[in-house]
Design a protein around this motif. Structure first.
Motif, PDB file in Angstrom:
ATOM      1  N   GLY A  14     -20.098 -25.561   0.263  1.00  0.00           N
ATOM      2  CA  GLY A  14     -20.439 -24.686  -0.730  1.00  0.00           C
ATOM      3  C   GLY A  14     -19.870 -23.342  -1.001  1.00  0.00           C
ATOM      4  N   GLN A  15     -19.463 -22.817   0.174  1.00  0.00           N
ATOM      5  CA  GLN A  15     -18.950 -21.383  -0.229  1.00  0.00           C
ATOM      6  C   GLN A  15     -17.362 -21.672  -0.579  1.00  0.00           C
ATOM      7  N   ARG A  16     -16.640 -22.593  -0.580  1.00  0.00           N
ATOM      8  CA  ARG A  16     -15.271 -22.812  -0.698  1.00  0.00           C
ATOM      9  C   ARG A  16     -14.724 -22.948  -2.381  1.00  0.00           C
ATOM     10  N   SER A  17     -13.981 -22.021  -2.785  1.00  0.00           N
ATOM     11  CA  SER A  17     -13.672 -22.322  -4.139  1.00  0.00           C
ATOM     12  C   SER A  17     -12.131 -22.422  -4.311  1.00  0.00           C
ATOM     13  N   ILE A  18     -11.435 -22.474  -3.258  1.00  0.00           N
ATOM     14  CA  ILE A  18      -9.979 -22.603  -3.407  1.00  0.00           C
ATOM     15  C   ILE A  18      -9.426 -23.779  -2.516  1.00  0.00           C
ATOM     16  N   LEU A  19      -8.422 -24.580  -2.687  1.00  0.00           N
ATOM     17  CA  LEU A  19      -8.212 -25.676  -1.637  1.00  0.00           C
ATOM     18  C   LEU A  19      -7.196 -25.125  -0.648  1.00  0.00           C
ATOM     19  N   TYR A  29     -15.780 -44.238  -8.535  1.00  0.00           N
ATOM     20  CA  TYR A  29     -14.454 -43.904  -8.509  1.00  0.00           C
ATOM     21  C   TYR A  29     -13.832 -44.823  -7.285  1.00  0.00           C
ATOM     22  N   ASP A  30     -12.376 -45.231  -7.763  1.00  0.00           N
ATOM     23  CA  ASP A  30     -11.817 -45.984  -6.772  1.00  0.00           C
ATOM     24  C   ASP A  30     -11.648 -45.651  -5.256  1.00  0.00           C
ATOM     25  N   VAL A  31     -11.485 -44.195  -5.236  1.00  0.00           N
ATOM     26  CA  VAL A  31     -11.581 -43.564  -4.049  1.00  0.00           C
ATOM     27  C   VAL A  31     -12.229 -42.092  -4.156  1.00  0.00           C
ATOM     28  N   ILE A  32     -13.117 -41.881  -3.091  1.00  0.00           N
ATOM     29  CA  ILE A  32     -13.531 -40.578  -2.928  1.00  0.00           C
ATOM     30  C   ILE A  32     -13.211 -40.073  -1.720  1.00  0.00           C
ATOM     31  N   VAL A  33     -12.474 -38.861  -1.724  1.00  0.00           N
ATOM     32  CA  VAL A  33     -11.881 -38.027  -0.656  1.00  0.00           C
ATOM     33  C   VAL A  33     -12.836 -36.659  -0.477  1.00  0.00           C
ATOM     34  N   VAL A  34     -13.546 -36.615   0.805  1.00  0.00           N
ATOM     35  CA  VAL A  34     -14.370 -35.723   0.999  1.00  0.00           C
ATOM     36  C   VAL A  34     -13.586 -34.560   1.989  1.00  0.00           C
ATOM     37  N   GLY A  35     -13.539 -33.718   1.547  1.00  0.00           N
ATOM     38  CA  GLY A  35     -12.988 -32.418   2.413  1.00  0.00           C
ATOM     39  C   GLY A  35     -11.477 -31.961   1.684  1.00  0.00           C
ATOM     40  N   THR A  36     -11.473 -30.637   1.303  1.00  0.00           N
ATOM     41  CA  THR A  36     -10.137 -30.118   0.725  1.00  0.00           C
ATOM     42  C   THR A  36      -9.180 -29.384   1.552  1.00  0.00           C
ATOM     43  N   ASP A  37      -9.265 -29.649   2.799  1.00  0.00           N
ATOM     44  CA  ASP A  37      -8.260 -29.183   3.873  1.00  0.00           C
ATOM     45  C   ASP A  37      -6.880 -29.882   3.658  1.00  0.00           C
ATOM     46  N   PRO A  38      -5.852 -29.518   4.048  1.00  0.00           N
ATOM     47  CA  PRO A  38      -4.529 -29.865   3.712  1.00  0.00           C
ATOM     48  C   PRO A  38      -4.604 -31.543   3.689  1.00  0.00           C
ATOM     49  N   GLU A  39      -5.044 -32.108   4.658  1.00  0.00           N
ATOM     50  CA  GLU A  39      -5.264 -33.448   4.792  1.00  0.00           C
ATOM     51  C   GLU A  39      -6.178 -34.342   3.650  1.00  0.00           C
ATOM     52  N   GLY A  40      -7.067 -33.647   3.313  1.00  0.00           N
ATOM     53  CA  GLY A  40      -7.677 -34.166   2.060  1.00  0.00           C
ATOM     54  C   GLY A  40      -6.948 -34.195   0.818  1.00  0.00           C
ATOM     55  N   VAL A  41      -6.495 -32.987   0.637  1.00  0.00           N
ATOM     56  CA  VAL A  41      -5.493 -32.718  -0.617  1.00  0.00           C
ATOM     57  C   VAL A  41      -4.560 -33.800  -0.546  1.00  0.00           C
ATOM     58  N   THR A  42      -3.932 -34.032   0.467  1.00  0.00           N
ATOM     59  CA  THR A  42      -2.646 -35.051   0.554  1.00  0.00           C
ATOM     60  C   THR A  42      -3.195 -36.642   0.093  1.00  0.00           C
ATOM     61  N   ALA A  62      -5.603 -18.758  -8.645  1.00  0.00           N
ATOM     62  CA  ALA A  62      -7.031 -18.563  -9.178  1.00  0.00           C
ATOM     63  C   ALA A  62      -7.621 -20.017  -8.322  1.00  0.00           C
ATOM     64  N   PRO A  63      -9.193 -19.672  -8.445  1.00  0.00           N
ATOM     65  CA  PRO A  63      -9.951 -20.517  -7.982  1.00  0.00           C
ATOM     66  C   PRO A  63      -9.882 -21.935  -8.761  1.00  0.00           C
ATOM     67  N   ILE A  64      -9.936 -23.067  -8.202  1.00  0.00           N
ATOM     68  CA  ILE A  64      -9.654 -24.245  -8.726  1.00  0.00           C
ATOM     69  C   ILE A  64     -11.066 -24.486  -9.719  1.00  0.00           C
ATOM     70  N   THR A  65     -10.748 -25.495 -10.684  1.00  0.00           N
ATOM     71  CA  THR A  65     -11.886 -25.747 -11.622  1.00  0.00           C
ATOM     72  C   THR A  65     -12.327 -27.014 -11.259  1.00  0.00           C
ATOM     73  N   SER A  66     -13.957 -27.073 -11.153  1.00  0.00           N
ATOM     74  CA  SER A  66     -14.686 -28.425 -10.936  1.00  0.00           C
ATOM     75  C   SER A  66     -14.702 -29.395 -12.037  1.00  0.00           C
ATOM     76  N   SER A 116      -1.913 -22.039  -3.982  1.00  0.00           N
ATOM     77  CA  SER A 116      -1.719 -22.284  -5.370  1.00  0.00           C
ATOM     78  C   SER A 116      -0.554 -23.548  -5.266  1.00  0.00           C
ATOM     79  N   ALA A 117       0.013 -23.858  -4.278  1.00  0.00           N
ATOM     80  CA  ALA A 117       0.738 -25.080  -3.975  1.00  0.00           C
ATOM     81  C   ALA A 117       0.093 -26.210  -3.867  1.00  0.00           C
ATOM     82  N   PHE A 118      -1.057 -26.097  -3.044  1.00  0.00           N
ATOM     83  CA  PHE A 118      -2.111 -27.424  -2.926  1.00  0.00           C
ATOM     84  C   PHE A 118      -2.573 -27.547  -4.381  1.00  0.00           C
ATOM     85  N   GLN A 119      -3.054 -26.489  -5.110  1.00  0.00           N
ATOM     86  CA  GLN A 119      -3.504 -26.795  -6.402  1.00  0.00           C
ATOM     87  C   GLN A 119      -2.750 -27.186  -7.229  1.00  0.00           C
ATOM     88  N   LYS A 120      -1.401 -26.716  -7.258  1.00  0.00           N
ATOM     89  CA  LYS A 120      -0.463 -27.564  -8.291  1.00  0.00           C
ATOM     90  C   LYS A 120      -0.250 -29.025  -8.053  1.00  0.00           C
TER      91      LYS A 120
END
Length: 637
Positions: free
Chosen positions: A91-96, A59-72, A47-51, A149-153
């Motif tokens: 803006g068009q992205r709704s999943i990680l 925030y202590d840290v802001i990570v910009v970008g939800t590609d795998p490197e950003g998620v990690t 499912a799309p992730i909720t904002s 789903s794995a990134f989202q988890k």
């Protein structure tokens, strides 16, 4: 991704038991294979992730970008007790998952270990959060919804992470040459400023670093070709892949191809596809990744003339690829019997872009690092993937520059010059364009993301800037210790010195490879150092140097060297003359060698090592060029 997914032959220590227990540690240390039942338990339905509805002001840290490197990076920082905002500027992205889940790059280029033994049982390097994610997917290729789903988890398991999607733009807030926060414009045109202790740029193109004023090179600018960059790809999908069809496809891969449970590489004849626009699009052999819904994704279409930093050009690339994809599928169905029953099922939502900016950091990863398999005191990740340079135009081919055993990626490559409060992770970190062909792979990028998250915590604790941290050996030792305790494998394996490094002309080879004058191929045996050199290679070398160093080597050399077919021998005297003219030395051909040696532009040791002055070898030519560069103050280290 490569035309052929090369299988590294792991060196096994001489212990019989190692062969016996490999299956036992594969799940723990390497390649898992989850059943459908395990998958349903491990991951929630896609499912799309909720904002977050109301982001905090700090925030202590802001990570910009939800590609795998950003998620990690976000997960790593959160696990170290930091409050994290993970924001997606597209803006068009709704999943990680970015490139993997929206670019449909569903096959992994893995950093394989050069040694498996009782002490080093892991078949892959780095481990850490990447391996956690890897154990939630299935094999070397995966289903993109499962990957999302794995990134989202991973993210939703961390209460310290807020996620903000559907953002129109993100810009850095700068104070005293340091990023102190970000300015966000949301989809509804409202805006907000969010302060941060530090920022991690995990965008594919280092957009935040560039906007902040961090220096960078574009494409192959570092070797004199600023407008050259690797082809982009639009992945396309086929449906109707039953187990029977899959087995038939695996049996038909052809020479040089191969397969495993989830991946197929081969079908080299696909490169003969008659493109509707040969100057813009062509095919290579197929890289095929299987999904869970009886579909496959194919990463093989190469699109040229696209500027990935220009939205209009990216849109053009999407349109070109979407128009060509069904034509390619028709060709595959006619050409290869296993494809006959399959159906075209669309293209990825995003282009697969391999190369844009290369940040200039406190250290710049070089080809010589990979050639020498160098470790570093501040290594926070390790690579071993082949240096894969995809083709730059429809009329040029790609190249495998070489296959390293294992090399360290210094923390300093994540720290951009000029701007502080910022780390850059992923393919746009501080890598020269050639070693980037290896270091750009996502598993390595995820390792740099994990390091960045831990570094943000350590810098905060010790009240250090990232630049100060990068220069402190005690602090880096603590960083490496924490990474190891948190699941990273930062051990350099022992292995024999490569044969090419034992060649008497190795110093020249380091220079030549760094300038893209030669390549070793998959087996590091294609350098041709002992092959007779010809005038064309000398001329190409001089042209390369003039592109790279136009202020030093700006003399017109047109007409000074005749190129014949078949190639004539290249003599020492010819070489000395052309090098002298390139340097602006006014000398006659028969006096050039004496001029160059008397003034130490070419060392006498190099000249004495030449076996036949009437016919130089490639290695001897490279040694002469290296002498000139070194004595001109240009050192390829």
């Amino acid at each position: 991704m490569l035309l052929h997914r090369r299988k590294r032959r792991h060196r096994l220590a001489p212990y019989i038991w190692a062969f016996l227990i490999v299956p036992l540690f594969m799940t723990t240390f390497g390649l898992p294979h989850l059943s459908a039942a395990t998958y349903k338990v491990a991951l929630k339905p896609f499912a799309p992730i909720t904002s977050v509805l109301a982001p905090k002001s700090y925030y202590d840290v802001i990570v910009v970008g939800t590609d795998p490197e950003g998620v990690t990076a976000a997960v790593s920082a959160a696990r170290n007790g930091l409050k994290v905002l993970l924001v997606e500027p597209r803006g068009q992205r709704s999943i990680l998952g970015g490139l993997m889940t929206l670019g449909w790059l569903n096959s992994l280029d893995l950093n394989k270990s050069p040694l498996i033994s009782s002490k080093y049982p892991a078949p892959y390097l780095n481990k850490g959060i990447f391996q956690e994610w890897y154990q939630l997917i299935e094999g070397t290729s995966f289903d993109v919804k499962r990957a999302a789903s794995a990134f989202q988890k991973l993210v939703q398991d961390e209460p310290n992470i807020d996620v903000l999607m559907n953002v129109k733009s993100v810009d850095p807030i700068i104070s005293n040459q340091a990023i102190v926060g970000i300015h966000i414009v949301k989809a509804d045109q409202s805006s907000l400023d969010i302060q941060a202790g530090s920022v991690i740029d995990a965008t594919q193109d280092a957009d935040i670093a560039a906007a902040a004023g961090a220096p960078y090179t574009m494409g192959r600018q570092d070797i004199g070709e600023p407008d050259a960059r690797m082809a982009v790809t639009l992945v396309f999908k086929l449906s109707g892949v039953t187990d029977k069809v899959w087995q038939e496809m695996k049996q038909r891969v052809g020479p040089g191809g191969g397969s495993d449970a989830r991946s197929i590489w081969g079908y080299s004849e696909a490169k003969d596809y008659p493109s509707s626009d040969p100057t813009r699009i062509k095919m290579r052999g197929l890289n095929i990744g299987r999904q869970d819904d009886n579909t496959i994704l194919i990463n093989s279409m190469q699109i040229y003339g696209i500027n990935p930093l220009d939205p209009a050009s990216l849109q053009e690339g999407m349109q070109l690829g979407a128009k060509e994809a069904p034509l390619i599928v028709d060709y595959l169905k006619k050409k290869f019997p296993p494809f006959k029953s399959l159906k075209y099922a669309g293209v990825a939502p995003e282009l697969y872009v391999r190369e844009t900016r290369h940040i200039i950091g406190e250290y710049r990863l070089r080809m010589s690092d990979l050639m020498d398999n160098r470790d570093y005191w501040d290594a926070i990740a390790y690579g071993s993937y082949e240096v894969d340079i995809q083709s730059l135009s429809a009329t040029s081919g790609g190249a495998i520059m070489m296959l390293p055993e294992q090399y360290g990626v210094p923390f300093r490559t994540l720290v951009p010059k000029v701007i502080d409060g910022l780390l850059v992770v992923g393919r746009s970190a501080s890598f020269d364009s050639l070693p980037h062909g290896s270091a750009r792979v996502i598993p390595l990028g995820m390792a740099t993301g994990q390091a960045a998250g831990v570094a943000a915590k350590l810098a905060k604790e010790r009240n250090l800037t990232f630049r100060q941290l990068s220069a402190s050996r005690p602090a880096i030792a603590e960083l490496r210790s924490r990474l190891t305790k948190q699941g990273m494998d930062l051990a350099m394996r022992p292995f024999a010195k490569p044969d090419y490094a034992k060649h008497p002309d190795y110093v020249g080879l380091l220079m030549a490879t760094s300038l893209s004058l030669t390549a070793g191929g998959y087996k590091n045996d294609a350098w041709k150092l002992d092959t007779a050199a010809n005038p064309a290679l000398l001329l190409n070398s001089v042209r390369r140097l003039q592109l790279m160093y136009p202020l030093k080597f700006n003399t017109n050399i047109d007409g000074l060297l005749t190129i014949e077919k078949p190639p004539a021998p290249l003599t020492l005297e010819q070489t000395a003359y052309l090098m002298a003219k390139m340097m602006g030395i006014n000398v006659e051909p028969d006096a050039a060698l004496k001029e160059m040696t008397d003034h130490y532009w070419i060392s006498r040791n190099t000249v004495n090592g030449i076996k036949d002055a009437g016919q130089l070898t490639n290695g001897e030519l490279f040694m002469i060029i290296n002498d000139v560069l070194v004595n001109y103050g240009i050192v390829i280290k």
